[in-house]
Design an enzyme around this catalytic site. Structure first.
Site, PDB file in Angstrom:
ATOM      1  N   TYR A 103     -12.793  14.166 -64.124  1.00  0.00           N
ATOM      2  CA  TYR A 103     -13.368  13.228 -63.154  1.00  0.00           C
ATOM      3  C   TYR A 103     -13.269  13.793 -61.745  1.00  0.00           C
ATOM      4  O   TYR A 103     -14.263  13.806 -60.996  1.00  0.00           O
ATOM      5  CB  TYR A 103     -12.641  11.886 -63.252  1.00  0.00           C
ATOM      6  CG  TYR A 103     -12.951  10.946 -62.102  1.00  0.00           C
ATOM      7  CD1 TYR A 103     -14.198  10.359 -61.978  1.00  0.00           C
ATOM      8  CD2 TYR A 103     -11.986  10.664 -61.134  1.00  0.00           C
ATOM      9  CE1 TYR A 103     -14.492   9.507 -60.913  1.00  0.00           C
ATOM     10  CE2 TYR A 103     -12.263   9.807 -60.079  1.00  0.00           C
ATOM     11  CZ  TYR A 103     -13.517   9.232 -59.971  1.00  0.00           C
ATOM     12  OH  TYR A 103     -13.794   8.398 -58.922  1.00  0.00           O
ATOM     13  N   GLN A 130     -18.467  -2.609 -57.766  1.00  0.00           N
ATOM     14  CA  GLN A 130     -17.621  -3.239 -56.745  1.00  0.00           C
ATOM     15  C   GLN A 130     -18.071  -2.901 -55.327  1.00  0.00           C
ATOM     16  O   GLN A 130     -18.373  -3.790 -54.533  1.00  0.00           O
ATOM     17  CB  GLN A 130     -16.161  -2.804 -56.965  1.00  0.00           C
ATOM     18  CG  GLN A 130     -15.603  -3.283 -58.285  1.00  0.00           C
ATOM     19  CD  GLN A 130     -14.202  -2.765 -58.558  1.00  0.00           C
ATOM     20  OE1 GLN A 130     -13.362  -3.465 -59.088  1.00  0.00           O
ATOM     21  NE2 GLN A 130     -13.940  -1.514 -58.217  1.00  0.00           N
ATOM     22  N   TRP A 160      -8.045   3.977 -54.992  1.00  0.00           N
ATOM     23  CA  TRP A 160      -7.467   2.760 -55.548  1.00  0.00           C
ATOM     24  C   TRP A 160      -8.344   1.533 -55.242  1.00  0.00           C
ATOM     25  O   TRP A 160      -7.873   0.504 -54.756  1.00  0.00           O
ATOM     26  CB  TRP A 160      -6.055   2.551 -55.018  1.00  0.00           C
ATOM     27  CG  TRP A 160      -5.068   3.609 -55.412  1.00  0.00           C
ATOM     28  CD1 TRP A 160      -5.327   4.891 -55.816  1.00  0.00           C
ATOM     29  CD2 TRP A 160      -3.642   3.487 -55.422  1.00  0.00           C
ATOM     30  NE1 TRP A 160      -4.162   5.569 -56.079  1.00  0.00           N
ATOM     31  CE2 TRP A 160      -3.100   4.733 -55.851  1.00  0.00           C
ATOM     32  CE3 TRP A 160      -2.762   2.443 -55.114  1.00  0.00           C
ATOM     33  CZ2 TRP A 160      -1.729   4.958 -55.976  1.00  0.00           C
ATOM     34  CZ3 TRP A 160      -1.397   2.681 -55.231  1.00  0.00           C
ATOM     35  CH2 TRP A 160      -0.884   3.921 -55.668  1.00  0.00           C
TER      36      TRP A 160
END
Length: 298
Positions: free
Chosen positions: A124, A11, A149
């Site tokens: 993570y 992304q 987010w």
């Protein structure tokens, strides 16, 4: 300028590639040819590429799976960024790296500053923090951008999941006690390009003076429930028909997952404004733009 851009199929990497491809010579190797799960192979490949700037949005982002794949997560998120940082520091090549709100424990309600004490809750988060520390420890010109987010009109993410589920179910139950700023990959990429552009061809002096860590998220805050509601209402306003009739707020305890998420993912944007003169769009403004992009593909 030759820029090595990792994760160009993702992304943030994809958004950066679109914005930078007409401004620089972008080298965007595939995961197979520049494999962050094999850190020992990277120095030789960096020698071959010879970049003037490294931008590293690539990461191991399977938050729950990382609980069972700790070694892989650390190789990708910590060891490989450390190798890149050491290579770059020896040559005074500037490095841009992307980090996460998951380095914090999510306590309290105040936005996290760049110098807030990290305390990750998950493998993570631990692996990403280890990567941040490895880069800082290499002592080269660098900028670590902490995001949260992240989503886009393409790829696998919360936005796409909500659109799919809203088309299939009459009721959605969405966590309402985790607070943060939904941030589009496009907003992140635009801000990073704005950071880099004034430096023209030589980014290193700027990073040596104003580098380190900077928070890079959209302005404002909401919950996952608020975000989901805004996605559905925004697409309905654009003429999309959904099966969903209600979106029910729930507590995190009602949606068990393997890796614990931070409840407070707010990130303070003061340093971004003061050091780089960048004002981020609100999460609602960024969502509107992304919904327009998504609607055009539906």
């Amino acid at each position: 300028m030759k820029i090595l851009l990792t994760g160009a199929g993702g992304q943030v990497g994809g958004a950066l590639r679109r914005l930078l491809q007409d401004r620089a010579n972008i080298v965007a190797p595939t995961r197979e040819t520049f494999d962050l799960s094999q850190p020992a192979s990277l120095a030789e490949k960096l020698d071959s590429i010879g970049p003037d700037l490294i931008i590293n949005p690539a990461a191991y982002t399977a938050v729950d799976r990382a609980e069972d794949e700790r070694e892989t997560a650390f190789r990708v998120n910590a060891e490989s960024p450390g190798v890149m940082a050491q290579w770059a520091a020896r040559r005074r090549v500037p490095l841009v790296h992307f980090s996460t709100d998951y380095v914090f424990d999510g306590s309290g309600e105040r936005p996290w500053r760049e110098d807030s004490a990290p305390r990750p809750l998950s493998v993570y988060g631990e692996s990403k923090l280890a990567g941040d520390l490895a880069i800082a420890g290499a002592d080269g010109p660098h900028l670590i951008a902490r995001t949260s987010w992240v989503y886009a009109a393409t790829g696998a993410n919360f936005l796409k999941t909500i659109v799919r589920l809203a088309g299939e179910r009459e009721e959605l139950r969405i966590v309402a006690d985790q607070i943060g700023a939904p941030t589009t990959a496009d907003a992140i990429a635009r801000a990073m390009v704005a950071v880099l552009q004034p430096a023209d061809e030589d980014v290193a002096p700027m990073f040596e003076k104003r580098g380190g860590v900077v928070n890079l998220v959209c302005a404002g805050e909401t919950s996952w429930h608020g975000f989901a509601s805004a996605i559905v209402s925004g697409l309905k306003a654009r003429g999309t028909q959904f099966a969903v009739k209600q979106i029910v707020p729930i507590a995190s305890s009602e949606f068990p997952v393997k890796a614990k998420r931070p409840s407070n993912s707010r990130l303070d944007l003061t340093r971004l404004r003061e050091q780089f003169d960048i004002a981020m769009p609100t999460w609602q403004q960024a969502l509107d733009r992304e919904l327009d992009a998504l609607k055009a593909t539906m």
